[in-house]
Design an enzyme around this catalytic site. Structure first.
Site, mmCIF file in Angstrom:
data_model
loop_
_atom_site.group_PDB
_atom_site.id
_atom_site.type_symbol
_atom_site.label_atom_id
_atom_site.label_comp_id
_atom_site.label_asym_id
_atom_site.label_seq_id
_atom_site.Cartn_x
_atom_site.Cartn_y
_atom_site.Cartn_z
ATOM 1 N N GLU A 271 0.847 -1.170 -0.007
ATOM 2 C CA GLU A 271 -0.083 -0.142 0.118
ATOM 3 C C GLU A 271 0.908 1.369 0.199
ATOM 4 O OE1 GLU A 271 -3.024 -0.327 -0.835
ATOM 5 O OE2 GLU A 271 -2.969 -2.475 -0.608
ATOM 6 N N HIS A 274 1.834 2.173 -3.664
ATOM 7 C CA HIS A 274 0.284 3.103 -4.040
ATOM 8 C C HIS A 274 0.729 4.336 -3.721
ATOM 9 C CE1 HIS A 274 -1.742 -0.154 -6.192
ATOM 10 N NE2 HIS A 274 -1.922 -0.952 -5.211
HETATM 11 ZN ZN ZN Z 1 -2.543 -2.854 -4.781
#
Ligand code: ZN
Length: 507
Positions: A271, A274
């Protein structure tokens, strides 16, 4: 760094309208973040309605004919500018989204949003009870709605195309199918060769690791890599995700299993990848549609690059393992680095996509992609889905789910209103992550040595410079072409897997 033009009055007007819409969407995202982290269960019904209301308002504002007029008025200005200027890019990207948005009626968006929340609620209850019958009617409605959505985009080649195009602009079912077929042909023999060897011992990861200590350690890892906590935070959730409310507030979520060190650690790094993308967007783009990752595939490539190419590499753990041992001395002081490295890279034909290793992972995605196409084509009925799922797991991975909770009900996607358009991004992202990482290493061959020393800035800066800062300015195909000089290819991923796993498993 270029700046968005401050002078053209029509562009200013367009930006003002877009920022207002972005504010509404951000409020809606914040409601979702709260729902997935801290909201008590009693809030569910009202929250679904609240988010649907906001989405409908945003959609109505965006599909306003005044936006069409501004885009039309700005056409000569756009044509006078270079393609890659920020101003021309903003107009181009808005025009593309506008032409999509006006095809979909606002009441359909609201209906979809409400259904999504209800379906998610039904799944969250039915999954632990292993009760597919309880979600079947929701899934049937989802399929109807997804088919209705596609029908707003007449002229497509495959009914999944409009759904795929929404997430991975420029991609079609036929392109994805042929890339996946190529990839599958290369992967299956590698999986078979590994499966014929003894399974790696990963018992060192399955001792007891207290939750608070796991959370503290994973935060320390991402801070060292470069996640900016002044512009982000991490909270716990059921199904980890990243969300952002501005370039200055990009949040991540994670989940912890006390008997599995993989879970929080790698979901946090994932994450974070991202989030680094969103934190790295040109601040000039704030409040405009340029301020977002360009496609689901490119987004996933950034999470997977940090999670896998970096986070599961031997060099990374040469640096980080002493810290992990210091955090968990009772559990790990007697476990050698090499044992740990093999444990985190254990390859096994398994049931759960999100737990799957790098080698088998894409086979899980292909199963879902094929089933989605069959559902949308009308060649598979929802009631037959569990059986079709189990059959594909038997034939492709040699394992059969003992129940639907760990089978057809394991992933949230179909139960949040998306059949078609979401799964392909995972494998496209894996392909791109290898392709981008190869390009980064070609430009900076010292990156692996730096990672071993705990220095991540060269790689991070390269990604920011070549990918992050552009936000949605370039399409996925344009980014790949600009960064690698080639189009999307399976070869870098296969090279990466062959090299890494060839060494671990002496293939
Ligand atoms: Zn992902």
């Amino acid at each position: 760094m270029q700046t968005l033009d401050k002078t053209h009055p029509k562009l200013q007007e367009l930006k003002t309208r877009l920022t207002e819409i972005d504010d509404i969407n951000s409020a809606s995202s914040l409601l979702y973040w709260d729902q997935a982290t801290y909201m008590p269960p009693g809030g569910a019904a009202a929250r679904g309605r609240q988010m649907a209301t906001l989405r409908q308002i945003a959609h109505t504002k965006f599909s306003d004919p005044a936006i069409a007029q501004l885009l039309e008025d700005l056409r000569p200005y756009e044509e006078s500018l270079p393609y890659d200027s920020d101003e021309a890019s903003l107009i181009r990207v808005v025009r593309r989204s506008y032409e999509r948005a006006v095809r979909v009626p606002a009441d359909f968006m609201a209906k979809m949003s409400l259904h999504r929340t209800q379906s998610y609620g039904a799944w969250a209850k039915a999954r632990p009870e292993n009760n597919f019958a309880a979600v079947q009617p929701y899934l049937e409605k989802t399929l109807d709605l997804c088919r209705d959505y596609a029908s707003f985009f007449s002229g497509y080649e495959h009914i999944a195309d409009p759904l795929i195009d929404g997430a991975d602009y420029g991609m079609k079912a036929s392109t994805v199918r042929s890339l996946f077929a190529e990839l599958r042909q290369e992967l299956v023999p590698i999986v078979n060769a590994i499966a014929s060897q003894p399974i790696a011992d990963d018992s060192c990861l399955h001792q007891t690791f207290p939750e608070d200590e796991q959370l503290a350690f994973s935060l320390k890892v991402i801070e060292q890599i470069g996640y900016d906590f002044q512009r982000g935070r991490q909270d716990k959730t059921l199904h980890p995700f990243m969300t952002n409310f501005s370039i200055g507030d990009v949040r991540i979520t994670t989940r912890v299993r006390e008997n599995d060190l993989n879970e929080a650690l790698f979901s946090t790094i994932h994450e974070m990848g991202h989030a680094l993308y969103e934190q790295g967007i040109n601040p000039e783009y704030e409040g405009t549609p340029l301020a977002t990752g360009t496609s689901s595939g490119v987004h996933e490539s950034q999470s997977r690059l940090w999670e896998n190419q970096v986070g599961r590499s031997r060099n990374f753990w040469k640096f980080c393992y002493p810290q992990l041992q210091a955090a968990f001395p009772n559990q790990l002081s007697n476990v050698p680095l090499e044992t740990f490295y093999r444990a985190i890279n254990k390859v096994e034909r398994s049931l759960i996509r999100t737990d799957a290793d790098e080698v088998t992972y894409n086979l899980h995605v292909m199963i879902r992609f094929d089933l989605e196409l069959a559902l949308l084509e009308g060649n598979l009925a929802v009631r037959d889905l569990p059986e079709a799922w189990n059959e594909r797991y038997r034939s492709d991975l040699g394992v059969v789910p003992p129940n639907d909770s760990v089978g057809v009900m394991q992933d949230v996607h179909w139960y949040t209103g998306s059949i078609g358009g979401m799964f392909q991004g995972y494998t496209l992202g894996n392909m791109m992550s290898a392709q981008f990482f190869e390009a980064a290493l070609k430009a900076n061959p010292q990156i692996p040595t730096e990672i071993e020393q705990g220095k991540f800035s060269t790689l991070h800066n390269w990604l920011r410079e070549n990918i992050y800062q552009h936000g949605q300015k370039y399409t996925a195909a344009e980014i790949i072409e600009r960064v690698t000089g080639n189009c999307l290819s399976i070869n870098p991923l296969i090279r990466y897997i062959q090299q890494k796993y060839g060494e671990i498993y002496a293939l």
